[in-house]
Design an enzyme around this catalytic site. Structure first.
Site, PDB file in Angstrom:
ATOM      1  N   ARG A  71       0.847  -1.195   0.000  1.00 17.38           N
ATOM      2  CA  ARG A  71       0.000   0.000   0.000  1.00 17.38           C
ATOM      3  C   ARG A  71       0.880   1.241   0.000  1.00 17.38           C
ATOM      4  O   ARG A  71       2.095   1.173   0.214  1.00 17.38           O
ATOM      5  CB  ARG A  71      -0.878   0.008   1.260  1.00 17.38           C
ATOM      6  CG  ARG A  71      -0.047  -0.070   2.526  1.00 17.38           C
ATOM      7  CD  ARG A  71      -0.740   0.379   3.773  1.00 17.38           C
ATOM      8  NE  ARG A  71       0.100   0.111   4.945  1.00 17.38           N
ATOM      9  CZ  ARG A  71       1.149   0.836   5.299  1.00 17.38           C
ATOM     10  NH1 ARG A  71       1.510   1.882   4.583  1.00 17.38           N
ATOM     11  NH2 ARG A  71       1.853   0.530   6.376  1.00 17.38           N
ATOM     12  N   GLY A  72       0.252   2.386  -0.191  1.00 14.81           N
ATOM     13  CA  GLY A  72       0.978   3.629  -0.038  1.00 14.81           C
ATOM     14  C   GLY A  72       1.264   3.913   1.426  1.00 14.81           C
ATOM     15  O   GLY A  72       0.649   3.342   2.323  1.00 14.81           O
ATOM     16  N   GLY A  73       2.235   4.801   1.672  1.00 16.50           N
ATOM     17  CA  GLY A  73       2.534   5.183   3.046  1.00 16.50           C
ATOM     18  C   GLY A  73       3.800   4.541   3.568  1.00 16.50           C
ATOM     19  O   GLY A  73       4.586   3.945   2.823  1.00 16.50           O
ATOM     20  N   GLN A  74       4.005   4.680   4.879  1.00 22.48           N
ATOM     21  CA  GLN A  74       5.246   4.240   5.500  1.00 22.48           C
ATOM     22  C   GLN A  74       4.966   3.110   6.492  1.00 22.48           C
ATOM     23  O   GLN A  74       4.172   2.228   6.188  1.00 22.48           O
ATOM     24  CB  GLN A  74       5.923   5.464   6.122  1.00 22.48           C
ATOM     25  CG  GLN A  74       6.179   6.551   5.062  1.00 22.48           C
ATOM     26  CD  GLN A  74       6.899   7.766   5.603  1.00 22.48           C
ATOM     27  OE1 GLN A  74       7.925   7.679   6.258  1.00 22.48           O
ATOM     28  NE2 GLN A  74       6.350   8.947   5.322  1.00 22.48           N
ATOM     29  N   HIS A  78      -0.484  -2.602  13.477  1.00 19.95           N
ATOM     30  CA  HIS A  78      -1.814  -3.170  13.618  1.00 19.95           C
ATOM     31  C   HIS A  78      -1.803  -4.130  14.796  1.00 19.95           C
ATOM     32  O   HIS A  78      -0.802  -4.831  15.036  1.00 19.95           O
ATOM     33  CB  HIS A  78      -2.245  -3.936  12.368  1.00 19.95           C
ATOM     34  CG  HIS A  78      -2.413  -3.074  11.159  1.00 19.95           C
ATOM     35  ND1 HIS A  78      -3.137  -1.905  11.159  1.00 19.95           N
ATOM     36  CD2 HIS A  78      -1.954  -3.223   9.883  1.00 19.95           C
ATOM     37  CE1 HIS A  78      -3.116  -1.363   9.954  1.00 19.95           C
ATOM     38  NE2 HIS A  78      -2.399  -2.147   9.162  1.00 19.95           N
ATOM     39  N   CYS A 182       4.191   6.213  10.376  1.00 23.04           N
ATOM     40  CA  CYS A 182       4.031   7.012   9.152  1.00 23.04           C
ATOM     41  C   CYS A 182       5.143   8.042   8.986  1.00 23.04           C
ATOM     42  O   CYS A 182       4.956   9.070   8.322  1.00 23.04           O
ATOM     43  CB  CYS A 182       2.657   7.675   9.112  1.00 23.04           C
ATOM     44  SG  CYS A 182       1.310   6.469   9.074  1.00 23.04           S
TER      45      CYS A 182
END
Length: 226
Positions: A71-74, A78, A182
């Site tokens: 996915r996008g992001g850093q 979870h 993030c």
């Protein structure tokens, strides 16, 4: 194809299993042989690395399993007590605008949190959804302290979305110490319970169901989400 499916999984779902299920569902949605899906679940404790993740932001690589998410992001965390929402929508039938789609996810999150009287906001240059903390000391530059309560990271394949968002209800916030969430080190993390709200995952699920249609136009009722 039938209307959007709303699914809630009990227990914790292994990350690799969820990723494989999303990949398969995206393929089926694109082929027109499966409906769109909103999948609400929890994961066991783990870290995920998005496409922009920097190795320096993984502070404790041995603490929990680390998964490459796609996915996008850093980096993000979870774990139990956090509601993960995987959103698989056919943007060909909606609006082929990635920025608008991400904005809609943010708006959905903000509206759901408002059901708990939480004023959650976007911040330019910072991913996720944020809450001002007047109960905490101001930052060195004099600006108010702000904590992150929700993360957003998406992937679009042939205009079908997957991955999505995560909202902190009552996770162990100390687990974020293993990463720079993030890539943002100047702000902390919070949750509904950390804000003094005795909310549950089930309470949040109802709020998400009640507000989904306000943003995306599909009516979803709490009874349908049960």
């Amino acid at each position: 194809m039938s209307k959007l499916e709303w699914r809630i999984s009990d227990g914790t779902v292994p990350y690799a299993e969820a990723l494989a299920a999303m990949e398969a569902r995206v393929t089926d949605i694109r082929a027109g042989c499966a409906p769109e899906l909103i999948w609400l679940l929890e994961h066991p404790p783990l870290y995920t690395a998005g496409t922009s993740a920097a190795s320096r932001d993984l502070l404790q690589p041995a603490r929990f399993p680390v998964h490459v998410a796609g996915r996008g992001g850093q980096y993000t965390y979870h774990g139990p007590g956090q509601r993960v929402v995987y959103v698989m929508l056919d943007l060909r039938a909606r609006r082929q605008d990635v920025r608008r789609y991400v904005s809609d996810l943010e708006e959905w999150t903000i509206r759901a949190l408002a059901r708990f009287n939480v004023v959650a906001e976007r911040r330019a240059g910072r991913v996720g959804v944020w809450v001002v903390r007047p109960d905490k000391p101001r930052l060195p530059d004099g600006t108010p302290c702000e904590d992150k309560i929700a993360a957003i990271g998406v992937r679009i394949r042939h205009w079908v979305s997957f991955h999505g968002l995560s909202i902190n209800v009552e996770p162990d916030l100390s687990h974020y110490a293993g990463i720079v969430p993030c890539g943002i080190a100047d702000h902390g993390m919070t949750s509904l319970v950390d804000l003094g709200l005795p909310a549950t995952i089930a309470d949040l699920d109802v709020a998400l169901a009640e507000t989904f249609g306000e943003v995306f136009g599909d009516a979803v009722t709490p009874s349908a989400a049960a």
